[in-house]
Structures are given as C-alpha cells and as structure tokens.
Design a protein around this motif. Structure first.
Motif, short mmCIF file in Angstrom:
data_model
loop_
_atom_site.label_atom_id
_atom_site.label_comp_id
_atom_site.label_asym_id
_atom_site.label_seq_id
_atom_site.Cartn_x
_atom_site.Cartn_y
_atom_site.Cartn_z
N GLU A 86 0.96 -1.39 0.05
CA GLU A 86 0.03 0.13 0.04
C GLU A 86 0.79 1.23 -0.08
OE1 GLU A 86 -3.10 1.17 0.77
OE2 GLU A 86 -4.35 -0.47 0.31
N TRP A 87 1.97 1.44 1.08
CA TRP A 87 2.69 2.45 1.25
C TRP A 87 3.62 2.78 0.07
CZ3 TRP A 87 0.17 6.18 3.58
CH2 TRP A 87 -0.80 5.59 4.63
N PHE A 88 4.24 1.58 -0.64
CA PHE A 88 5.04 1.79 -1.68
C PHE A 88 4.44 2.64 -2.68
CE2 PHE A 88 6.90 0.25 -5.90
CZ PHE A 88 7.75 0.42 -5.68
N GLU A 89 3.05 1.95 -3.14
CA GLU A 89 2.38 2.61 -4.35
C GLU A 89 1.97 4.05 -3.81
OE1 GLU A 89 -0.97 -0.07 -4.36
OE2 GLU A 89 0.34 -1.61 -5.24
N PHE A 90 1.67 4.32 -2.58
CA PHE A 90 1.03 5.69 -2.22
C PHE A 90 2.39 6.75 -2.21
CE2 PHE A 90 -0.68 9.13 0.66
CZ PHE A 90 -1.92 9.11 -0.14
N THR A 91 3.52 6.36 -1.77
CA THR A 91 4.70 7.33 -1.87
C THR A 91 5.32 7.49 -3.07
OG1 THR A 91 5.95 5.40 -1.26
CG2 THR A 91 5.14 6.80 0.67
N LEU A 92 5.25 6.62 -4.11
CA LEU A 92 5.69 6.86 -5.40
C LEU A 92 5.42 7.97 -5.94
CD1 LEU A 92 5.20 3.49 -7.34
CD2 LEU A 92 7.36 4.35 -6.76
N TYR A 93 4.38 8.63 -5.87
CA TYR A 93 4.03 10.04 -6.50
C TYR A 93 4.99 11.13 -5.66
CZ TYR A 93 0.99 13.94 -7.74
OH TYR A 93 0.66 15.17 -8.47
N GLY A 94 5.38 10.94 -4.64
CA GLY A 94 6.18 12.18 -3.94
C GLY A 94 7.31 12.04 -4.58
N PHE A 95 7.99 10.76 -4.75
CA PHE A 95 9.39 10.68 -5.21
C PHE A 95 9.40 11.28 -6.49
CE2 PHE A 95 9.67 7.40 -1.72
CZ PHE A 95 10.62 8.06 -0.83
N PHE A 96 8.61 11.12 -7.23
CA PHE A 96 8.38 11.36 -9.02
C PHE A 96 7.93 12.85 -9.16
CE2 PHE A 96 9.37 6.86 -8.97
CZ PHE A 96 10.53 6.75 -9.90
N ALA A 97 7.41 13.55 -8.00
CA ALA A 97 6.70 14.91 -8.12
C ALA A 97 7.34 15.70 -9.11
CB ALA A 97 6.88 15.48 -6.51
N ALA A 98 8.45 15.99 -9.05
CA ALA A 98 9.28 16.77 -10.39
C ALA A 98 9.08 16.44 -11.68
CB ALA A 98 10.71 17.07 -10.07
N ILE A 99 8.90 15.09 -11.89
CA ILE A 99 8.76 14.47 -13.09
C ILE A 99 7.28 14.46 -13.52
CG2 ILE A 99 8.75 12.37 -14.65
CD1 ILE A 99 11.33 11.78 -13.22
N ILE A 100 6.36 14.14 -12.38
CA ILE A 100 4.92 14.26 -12.77
C ILE A 100 4.81 15.73 -13.17
CG2 ILE A 100 2.84 14.28 -11.60
CD1 ILE A 100 3.87 11.83 -9.91
N ALA A 101 5.24 16.84 -12.60
CA ALA A 101 5.09 18.23 -12.91
C ALA A 101 5.38 18.32 -14.37
CB ALA A 101 5.71 19.09 -12.06
N LEU A 102 6.46 17.81 -14.83
CA LEU A 102 6.77 18.01 -16.22
C LEU A 102 5.50 17.27 -17.16
CD1 LEU A 102 10.49 17.39 -16.07
CD2 LEU A 102 9.49 19.34 -16.93
N ASN A 103 5.21 16.24 -16.79
CA ASN A 103 4.34 15.48 -17.66
C ASN A 103 2.80 15.83 -17.53
OD1 ASN A 103 5.26 12.75 -19.11
ND2 ASN A 103 6.41 13.19 -17.08
N PHE A 104 2.21 16.52 -16.29
CA PHE A 104 0.85 16.83 -16.21
C PHE A 104 0.71 18.06 -15.82
CE2 PHE A 104 1.31 12.23 -15.24
CZ PHE A 104 0.16 11.88 -15.91
#
Length: 446
Positions: free
Chosen positions: A28-46
């Motif tokens: 559960e928490w591996f999946e949930f925390t992925l977003y925070g670790f890739f926040a800078a890249i998610i900003a570029l994509n979305f």
C-alpha cells in the motif's frame, strides 16, 4: 479482554499473520509514496501548461487532494472492519490502491490529452486516498492484536517500519531508474514503470490477506457477552466515548506526519528544483536516512517494551525536532551530498523514538470493538490535514516568501503542538492495555 488469547496463539501463526499484514501494508505505502518521489517528473508530464514552466504547486495540490478522501475511506473501511472483521476490509484496501496506482502509470500526459491528463491523475489520486484511509487502522489493529502482552510495542512498530521500508524501496526504484536511464527517458516513460508494476504487487497482497484469519482479540470480542458498541456505529462510539484520546493522538501525530511527508514528498522536489541537487545524490541521501530509521524504530520499540512505558518516547521526538529543525535545513541548503545526508540522519535520530511506539500507543487507546475506527479516524485526520498538504504548504511558503529556511519554522511550530499533546497523553494501565475504558462524555461523571 486480556491478551492471553494472543499469547496462546503459536508463534509461527502470529509471525505469519504479522508478516502478511506488514507485506500488504508495505505494498500500500510503496504505491502511495511513489507519487512524492516522482513529483518533479510528474510536474513535467501533467502540469506544464501551454509550454510554460512545470508547476510544483499544482503537482503538490494534486498530491494533497487525495488526502481529502482519506477520512471518508477511514470511516467506510473502519465501519466494516469493526463490525465484520479486519481481513476483508484490508483486502479491498490493497487491491483498490493498486488499481489506482496502475491508472496513474498509464495516464496520458498533458502534451497528449490536454486538460484531461491532470483530471485523470487527480481522480486516481482520490481513489488512492480513499484506499489509504482504510489501511492504517486495519493493519495496526492486526499487528497489535496478534502481539503477546510484553511485545506489543515491537509488533506495532512494524506499522511505521513497513511504511518507511516502502519509502526506501520507492527511493531505490527512483535511484535505480535515474542511474540506468537518461534524463529524457526517465521523464518520458521511465517513471511510469514502477506505477504499472504495482498491479501484480497488489494481487499478491490481496492473496495474502484473504488467506489470513481474524485476530484472536477481535474473535474473542465478537463472542463476549458484552460489547462496547453492540448494534451501534463504531465510529460514532469512538467519537463520543474516546474524543479526548482522538484529540491527543492527532496532536501527537502532527509533527511525525509533517516530518514523514516533508522528507518523502517535499524534499525530493525541493532539493532538485530549489537547491540544485542531482537526482542520484538526492535519492542516495534519502535512502541512507530512511535506512537509519529502519534500524532505530524497532530498537526503540524493544526498549519501550522492556521498561513498560511509551510516553518518554512520544515526548522525545517533538522536543528533538524542535531543536534540530533549523540546523537540518541549513545542512540541506548547502546542496552537497554529505550535508544532505547529515540532515536526513539528524531527522531519523529525532523522529525514530516516537515512530517506534506510536502505533501501539494509538491502538491501546481504544478497546477492540472500536479500535479500527479510532485508529483510522485519528490517523486519517492528522495525515489529511498536516501530512498530505505539507508539500503544498511548504512549497507555497518558499515561493511566497523567497526564504528557503521557512519550512524549518513550520516544522518547529508543529513540534510545539506535539510536545503539548504528548505531555497530555495518558499511558494505558499495563495490565489492561487492550481494555481502554470509555472516556466520560461531557456532563457525565467518570
């Protein structure tokens, strides 16, 4: 009820149950925390609107919006968890989280789908938040209710251990991808890989949880002639009879949840975008800091079980964080791997005493009949208000004031609140830890 029923369970069965609960919790928490670790890249994509600069504020707003649904998920999952059992509700929580995380991994980028892309991302985050709302209370109940009386803190410590281990694995995933892929490939498609792979992980978690039996404490509470909330809504009983515990626990959690989401969701983007660190250095320092926590958390729990007290550890963490907040941020702003590592290690040393005992202290604040509800409500409210929006608040403070030290002052303010709450915490009676008595409602005699 006593913990005798848990003690009478063979050690092999207890270990299997706690392992299965912990593994599902890890997924559960591996999946949930992925977003925070890739926040800078998610900003570029979305969140790079019309060719402009990527918006970290918008990215963290999407991160935080999922926490709005966590209390709702907590209420729904906890109701069924206290009324019908922990196993089924935890199984639903883990598979719904996996499906939502998979959806993020296959969602189109803003360049491909326009405004639909961030909309789909936010919808998936809402489902993640709803699922996460049911995880903490159920998993913690499972761990503690299978524990022998003299090892409750140690068993409960696996809650935060597995959360941080999940964070370490997510950080390791980010570091590994950053090491083998070019920056362009990581941004274009590499970040999606761990999100997509969470679906088979969720299926494994679902299988393991469906194979579990109910905890001995819960089974005994269902057979007991008296129940704290027969035929009544457990969440309402928790609010009415245990509101003082809820307020105290939320106050204690403010600093811990702020620290965790600061380290795992705010610092990755902050260190890369604001301080100028390389992804690989940032991930390496984070991995070492989380690793230090993984060593210290069970050690503090063992010490707590030995001395039979948890309050000293609950008080120690906010006091230490109050003292180290400014030095930690000064170290981070140097932008060097060594100083960033030192900052992470300082936070690990300060935060680990509370994390070693907090889950069990929370569980023992509620009787079995409403434990899932009390735990879920206290945790989801604290995390929703002071955890999920921590990255948004801190990034807004930095952008609004231009002061890169401002997050340190925010952390100090939360530490003051938690010191007061920890000082007010009532240590459960050692011989009746699982029989927390209802608190007198206003206007009633105790």
């Amino acid at each position: 009820m006593s913990t005798a029923s848990a003690t009478d369970v063979p050690l092999r069965v207890r270990r299997k149950a706690v392992f299965a609960a912990s593994l599902g919790n890890f997924i559960e928490w591996f999946e949930f925390t992925l977003y925070g670790f890739f926040a800078a890249i998610i900003a570029l994509n979305f969140f790079t609107f019309d060719g402009g600069e990527p918006s970290l504020v918008a990215t963290f707003a999407a991160f935080g919006v999922s926490f709005v649904f966590r209390p709702l998920g907590a209420v729904v999952f906890a109701h069924f968890g206290d009324r019908t059992g922990r196993r089924t509700t935890l199984s639903v929580a883990v598979i719904s989280m996996s499906l939502a995380t998979f959806a993020i991994g296959v969602a189109p980028s803003y360049e491909t789908a326009g405004v639909l892309a961030p909309v789909l991302l936010v919808l998936a985050r809402l489902v993640q938040g709803f699922s996460a709302g049911g995880e903490f209370g159920g998993a913690t109940s499972y761990m503690v209710e299978y524990a022998p009386k003299d090892r409750r803190a140690f068993y409960g410590s696996w809650q935060f251990f597995t959360q941080l281990f999940a964070g370490l694995c997510a950080a390791g995933t980010g570091a590994g991808l950053a090491a083998v892929l070019t920056e362009a490939d990581l941004v274009e498609w590499g970040w999606r890989v761990p999100f997509v792979l969470t679906l088979p992980l969720g299926l494994i978690g679902l299988y393991l949880r469906l194979k579990l039996d109910e905890t001995p404490e819960f089974a005994e509470s269902r057979e007991a002639p008296r129940s704290e909330a027969p035929g009544r809504t457990p969440i309402l009983v928790a609010l009415r009879d245990h509101w003082r515990s809820l307020v105290t626990l939320i106050g204690m959690m403010i600093t811990g949840t702020t620290t965790i989401y600061m380290m795992q969701a705010f610092w990755p983007a902050f260190l890369v975008e604001q301080v100028g660190m390389r992804h690989s250095d940032m991930y390496g320092a984070m991995a070492a800091g989380i690793g230090a926590n993984l060593v210290l958390i069970p050690l503090w729990a063992v010490v707590s079980d030995r001395i039979g007290r948890r309050k000293p550890f609950l008080v120690a963490t906010p006091v230490l964080l109050l003292l180290v907040a400014v030095p930690v941020y000064w170290l981070l702003l140097q932008g060097e791997f060594a100083t960033t590592l030192a900052g992470y290690l300082l936070v690990a040393l300060a935060g680990s005493p509370m994390m070693g005992v907090l889950a069990t202290a929370m569980a023992d604040s509620f009787p079995t009949a409403v434990r899932y509800s009390g735990l879920s409500l206290a945790y989801s409210l604290a995390v929703s208000i002071f955890g999920g929006f921590t990255p948004l608040v801190l990034s807004s403070m930095v952008e609004g004031t231009g002061d890169l030290m401002s997050p340190a002052y925010y952390l100090m303010a939360t530490a003051v609140v938690s010191v007061v709450a920890a000082a007010l915490f009532r240590e459960p009676v050692p011989d009746a830890e699982t029989e927390a008595e209802p608190e007198p409602a206003p206007g009633r005699s105790s």
